[in-house]
Design a protein around this motif. Sequence first.
Motif, PDB file in Angstrom:
ATOM      1  N   UNK A 265      72.858   2.363  41.105  1.00 25.99           N
ATOM      2  CA  UNK A 265      73.072   1.735  42.392  1.00 25.99           C
ATOM      3  C   UNK A 265      74.100   2.525  43.184  1.00 25.99           C
ATOM      4  N   UNK A 266      73.904   2.638  44.491  1.00 23.40           N
ATOM      5  CA  UNK A 266      74.874   3.349  45.306  1.00 23.40           C
ATOM      6  C   UNK A 266      75.285   2.498  46.494  1.00 23.40           C
ATOM      7  N   UNK A 267      76.520   2.707  46.921  1.00 19.78           N
ATOM      8  CA  UNK A 267      77.041   1.963  48.063  1.00 19.78           C
ATOM      9  C   UNK A 267      78.207   2.727  48.669  1.00 19.78           C
ATOM     10  N   UNK A 268      78.235   2.766  49.999  1.00 20.63           N
ATOM     11  CA  UNK A 268      79.377   3.339  50.714  1.00 20.63           C
ATOM     12  C   UNK A 268      80.390   2.278  51.100  1.00 20.63           C
ATOM     13  N   UNK A 279      82.813  10.029  57.653  1.00 20.71           N
ATOM     14  CA  UNK A 279      81.377  10.367  57.622  1.00 20.71           C
ATOM     15  C   UNK A 279      81.009  11.436  56.596  1.00 20.71           C
ATOM     16  N   UNK A 280      81.905  12.394  56.359  1.00 24.06           N
ATOM     17  CA  UNK A 280      81.570  13.444  55.389  1.00 24.06           C
ATOM     18  C   UNK A 280      81.533  12.900  53.963  1.00 24.06           C
ATOM     19  N   UNK A 281      82.318  11.876  53.678  1.00 28.60           N
ATOM     20  CA  UNK A 281      82.240  11.257  52.356  1.00 28.60           C
ATOM     21  C   UNK A 281      80.916  10.519  52.186  1.00 28.60           C
ATOM     22  N   UNK A 282      80.479   9.862  53.250  1.00 25.80           N
ATOM     23  CA  UNK A 282      79.185   9.189  53.194  1.00 25.80           C
ATOM     24  C   UNK A 282      78.072  10.226  53.064  1.00 25.80           C
ATOM     25  N   UNK A 284      78.300  13.182  51.599  1.00 20.06           N
ATOM     26  CA  UNK A 284      78.310  13.675  50.213  1.00 20.06           C
ATOM     27  C   UNK A 284      77.667  12.658  49.275  1.00 20.06           C
ATOM     28  N   UNK A 285      77.892  11.383  49.544  1.00 19.91           N
ATOM     29  CA  UNK A 285      77.279  10.329  48.744  1.00 19.91           C
ATOM     30  C   UNK A 285      75.759  10.393  48.854  1.00 19.91           C
ATOM     31  N   UNK A 286      75.252  10.527  50.084  1.00 17.01           N
ATOM     32  CA  UNK A 286      73.806  10.566  50.282  1.00 17.01           C
ATOM     33  C   UNK A 286      73.191  11.824  49.665  1.00 17.01           C
ATOM     34  N   UNK A 287      73.895  12.941  49.730  1.00 15.84           N
ATOM     35  CA  UNK A 287      73.403  14.154  49.087  1.00 15.84           C
ATOM     36  C   UNK A 287      73.334  13.985  47.570  1.00 15.84           C
ATOM     37  N   UNK A 288      74.288  13.261  47.018  1.00 17.92           N
ATOM     38  CA  UNK A 288      74.281  13.010  45.574  1.00 17.92           C
ATOM     39  C   UNK A 288      73.140  12.072  45.199  1.00 17.92           C
ATOM     40  N   UNK A 289      72.862  11.087  46.045  1.00 20.06           N
ATOM     41  CA  UNK A 289      71.697  10.223  45.822  1.00 20.06           C
ATOM     42  C   UNK A 289      70.423  11.064  45.734  1.00 20.06           C
ATOM     43  N   UNK A 290      70.287  11.997  46.672  1.00 21.80           N
ATOM     44  CA  UNK A 290      69.112  12.876  46.658  1.00 21.80           C
ATOM     45  C   UNK A 290      69.045  13.689  45.371  1.00 21.80           C
ATOM     46  N   UNK A 291      70.183  14.252  44.947  1.00 20.98           N
ATOM     47  CA  UNK A 291      70.196  15.062  43.720  1.00 20.98           C
ATOM     48  C   UNK A 291      69.833  14.228  42.499  1.00 20.98           C
TER      49      UNK A 291
END
Length: 474
Positions: A265-268, A279-282, A284-291
Amino acid sequence: MDDSELGFAGVARQAELVRAGKVTARQLTEAALARAERLDPRLGAFRTLRFARALAEADACDAGRAEPGSEGLPLLGVPVAVKDELDLAGEVTTFGGAANTTPVDRDCEAVRRLRAAGAIVIGKTTMPEFGQWPFTESAAHGYTRNPWDTSRTTGGSSGGSAAVVAAGVVGAALGGDGGGSIRIPAACCGVFGLKPQRGRVPTAPHPHLWYALGTLGPLTRTVRDSALLYDVLSGPAAGDRWTARPAPTGFLRAASTEPGRLRIGWSAKPAVRGVRPHPEHVGALRETVRALRELGHDVREIDPHYPDTTAAFLPQFYAGVRAEARTVDHPELLERRTRQVVRASALVPEAAVAWAMRHGERLAVRANRVFDGPDLLLTPVLADRPRRIGALDGLGMTGAMLRSLPMIAYTGLWNVTGNPAASVPAGFGRDGLPLAVQLVGREHDEATVLQVAAQLEAVRPWADRIPELARAPH
């Protein structure tokens, strides 16, 4: 392999080289001390360096290499550093301030275990007084600066440990985490930092570190090195107030094992109200979700429904600082902010601390409902980008607390609950400073955190990125 390459080789590789006779403990230690001497005037990350003692210990290590059993020591001849809240025989434990002046006569249990595994401690790293703040700045020892940009903070409170690992002075340094103090500086400095399950690493000779909040653990450049260190450090000791459930397998073995398809599960959403993530932390979070999805995991956005842990956290924070302040030689030399915290702690009797710990246990049950579906939770580590040096300048207790909120908005909750949680490097921002994400595991489940962190490291390696400051010629 030259001295610079040795510095960035990591503890597992360094120990392999010593065991194979390709390098000596003295060579490793001399190289680490030379790098510290060259870089620390710009970093301010060491409170003290043990030149003569560390070299003597390295020579003893080399002389004893032929003794039965030494070849199996997992940290044979490896130089490391430890945060200045940890007792190191013959050195003063300053807690980041000027109020202690008497050297201790024996190692704390965590340091003892490092040495028993063959490590050589070259020095003690900086911290804010009593580790109270997520910025490594103190009246006694000045500012600790980020190796990626020396105008920026390392975070805190284990900022000195993070800086010396990021700069390749040592492959690992011990820190402590009472509200994010391993994960925050790991995120600021681009290294790996896992806060273990409460009770995983003993805090002896103290029964606890800030009551239920604090844990001890390493900062390293790689997941493998962190797992190796946890194999060395983990396990109960006499007097522990908390003891983690035994791990089903070694951490190094776990980190080398594929976890299979997991639900993540992911959440910002921050766990602190009124804080907004950068915004850059969010990103990075979304890029990690993709990975993670490309790695085959089932990754879905969730609402964690975080409970408000303020009423559990603050009494333990106040009482933890109060207890440590009572042990110093010269309380009149405590910082102004610390004296304010100690005065405020008079409003927190021991009965209130006991209630706060019980309340924290109830909140932990609520918070851990997030794992009724997912195996792991993925969030940012920080809401803010690393601030400029001087984040605490001119601030009293209340101002420092308010300035700290964006730094602990994702981390402090998991100190109240006790869950393992790691800062995992996730690239770099437009400011040239590292980005990171947080992986939070179920109670007692460091293994799954390590496994997924190792997968992310394999698909987007971070250890080969070196700060320009650390590349500079001698």
